[in-house]
Enzyme design. Sequence first.
Site, PDB file in Angstrom:
ATOM      1  N   GLU A   1      -2.770   9.336 -10.798  1.00  0.00           N
ATOM      2  CA  GLU A   1      -2.021   7.741 -11.442  1.00  0.00           C
ATOM      3  C   GLU A   1      -2.682   7.898 -13.139  1.00  0.00           C
ATOM      4  O   GLU A   1      -3.958   8.540 -13.201  1.00  0.00           O
ATOM      5  CB  GLU A   1      -3.103   6.398 -11.407  1.00  0.00           C
TER       6      GLU A   1
ATOM      7  N   ASP B   1     -13.526   8.712  -6.312  1.00  0.00           N
ATOM      8  CA  ASP B   1     -12.565   8.068  -7.238  1.00  0.00           C
ATOM      9  C   ASP B   1     -12.730   8.294  -8.741  1.00  0.00           C
ATOM     10  O   ASP B   1     -13.708   7.336  -9.050  1.00  0.00           O
ATOM     11  CB  ASP B   1     -13.090   6.611  -7.108  1.00  0.00           C
TER      12      ASP B   1
ATOM     13  N   ARG C   1       1.739  -6.459  -9.900  1.00  0.00           N
ATOM     14  CA  ARG C   1       2.135  -5.771  -8.550  1.00  0.00           C
ATOM     15  C   ARG C   1       2.308  -6.887  -7.276  1.00  0.00           C
ATOM     16  O   ARG C   1       3.070  -6.681  -6.813  1.00  0.00           O
ATOM     17  CB  ARG C   1       1.314  -4.827  -8.239  1.00  0.00           C
TER      18      ARG C   1
ATOM     19  N   HIS D   1       0.631   3.260  -9.930  1.00  0.00           N
ATOM     20  CA  HIS D   1      -0.381   3.767  -9.269  1.00  0.00           C
ATOM     21  C   HIS D   1      -0.233   4.709  -8.189  1.00  0.00           C
ATOM     22  O   HIS D   1      -0.271   3.853  -7.163  1.00  0.00           O
ATOM     23  CB  HIS D   1      -1.667   2.798  -8.654  1.00  0.00           C
TER      24      HIS D   1
ATOM     25  N   ARG E   1       0.694  -1.309   0.281  1.00  0.00           N
ATOM     26  CA  ARG E   1       0.171  -0.009  -0.163  1.00  0.00           C
ATOM     27  C   ARG E   1       0.659   0.996  -0.117  1.00  0.00           C
ATOM     28  O   ARG E   1       1.280   1.675   1.300  1.00  0.00           O
ATOM     29  CB  ARG E   1      -1.076  -0.525   1.189  1.00  0.00           C
TER      30      ARG E   1
HETATM   31  O1  TA6 Z   1      -6.931   3.500  -8.524  1.00  0.00           O
HETATM   32  C1  TA6 Z   1      -8.386   4.002  -8.012  1.00  0.00           C
HETATM   33  C2  TA6 Z   1      -8.581   2.395  -7.216  1.00  0.00           C
HETATM   34  O2  TA6 Z   1      -8.621   1.548  -8.481  1.00  0.00           O
HETATM   35  C3  TA6 Z   1      -9.971   2.223  -6.306  1.00  0.00           C
HETATM   36  O3  TA6 Z   1     -11.133   1.936  -6.765  1.00  0.00           O
HETATM   37  C4  TA6 Z   1      -9.479   1.693  -5.197  1.00  0.00           C
HETATM   38  O4  TA6 Z   1      -9.624  -0.030  -5.387  1.00  0.00           O
HETATM   39  C5  TA6 Z   1      -7.695   1.676  -5.337  1.00  0.00           C
HETATM   40  O5  TA6 Z   1      -7.753   1.565  -6.691  1.00  0.00           O
HETATM   41  C6  TA6 Z   1      -6.915   0.811  -4.910  1.00  0.00           C
HETATM   42  O6  TA6 Z   1      -7.303  -0.806  -4.983  1.00  0.00           O
HETATM   43  P1  TA6 Z   1      -6.088  -1.665  -4.953  1.00  0.00           P
HETATM   44  O7  TA6 Z   1      -6.532  -2.932  -4.970  1.00  0.00           O
HETATM   45  O8  TA6 Z   1      -5.091  -1.320  -4.559  1.00  0.00           O
HETATM   46  O9  TA6 Z   1      -6.678  -1.854  -2.747  1.00  0.00           O
END
Ligand code: TA6
Length: 282
Positions: free
Chosen positions: A257, A198, A84, A153, A62
């Site tokens: 992103e 989002d 990832r 991301h 994260r």
């Molecule tokens: O980029 C935005 C997103 O797609 C959100 O919908 C949220 O799910 C975020 O990514 C984080 O996703 P993750 O799979 O890393 O928890």
Amino acid sequence: MAKIERIFLQSGMRGISIEHESGFGATVTPYGAQVISWRAPDKRELLFLSERATFAAGKAIRGGIPIVFPQFGKGTLPSHGFARITEWEVVRADAENGAAVLHFRLASSDVWRKEWPHSFTADLEIELTDALKTRLCVRNSGESSFQYQDAFHTYFAVGDIDSCRIGSLQGCNGVDFLAGRAEFSEERDAIQISAATDRVYMNSPRIVKIDDPSTRTTFVIEKEGLSDSVVWNPWQEGAVALGDLDPSDYKRMVCVESGNVGRPIEIAPGAEHVSTQSLRIS
Ligand code: TA6
């Protein structure tokens, strides 16, 4: 001259720490080929990394710059694809013309072939100078065309989300993932985040800026081969739900992103596509 050092991260995961003569530094793990730290000359962290991030096989870390490939979001593969949560090969880690250069490779294997039956090689190059450049080249090594989505991301560390402004997206059309993928056209010349957000901005400009007055920092995101920008903040309720964020972390991060989300990339056998992002601060 650039410095390259192989290190161990929490839970014993391998990392590579790099530093440029400008004083900028970064740390990357071959797990996901993920940048987990980008440091200013004064050692301030410029990317957000959750203190509750897990560094374990099969789990996404994260923070930093997760590589989204070959799927954005939910679908037949794990969220944001398998890149990832897979160990990449370290092809190169050295200095070139004063820059620190890292090169990681991921090739198709049987692990995900059932869910994603395509043959590919993905090469990620990371170059650190007074900017942080990430370049993802995906090549079709199979016999038939395939489509994929990709994104950097990026989790930007901010002093206070309330005073942040994301510019350059006025006039973009987009889709709001929190409003049943409702379409919208961005009217604001500076976007402030004041709730869970989002949204994907389609065909966003080559340069997108984030102003963080609380740290007197402007992040400059320059992208090529990446048509869209996704803006995400989970806000407090989302942070709690994710589990690997402190409930108050939403105040200290914003994701902008650079990605190919709205329209997947399609490459024919033997063809390739290059997605490049360069980050600077001013
Ligand atoms: O980029 C935005 C997103 O797609 C959100 O919908 C949220 O799910 C975020 O990514 C984080 O996703 P993750 O799979 O890393 O928890």
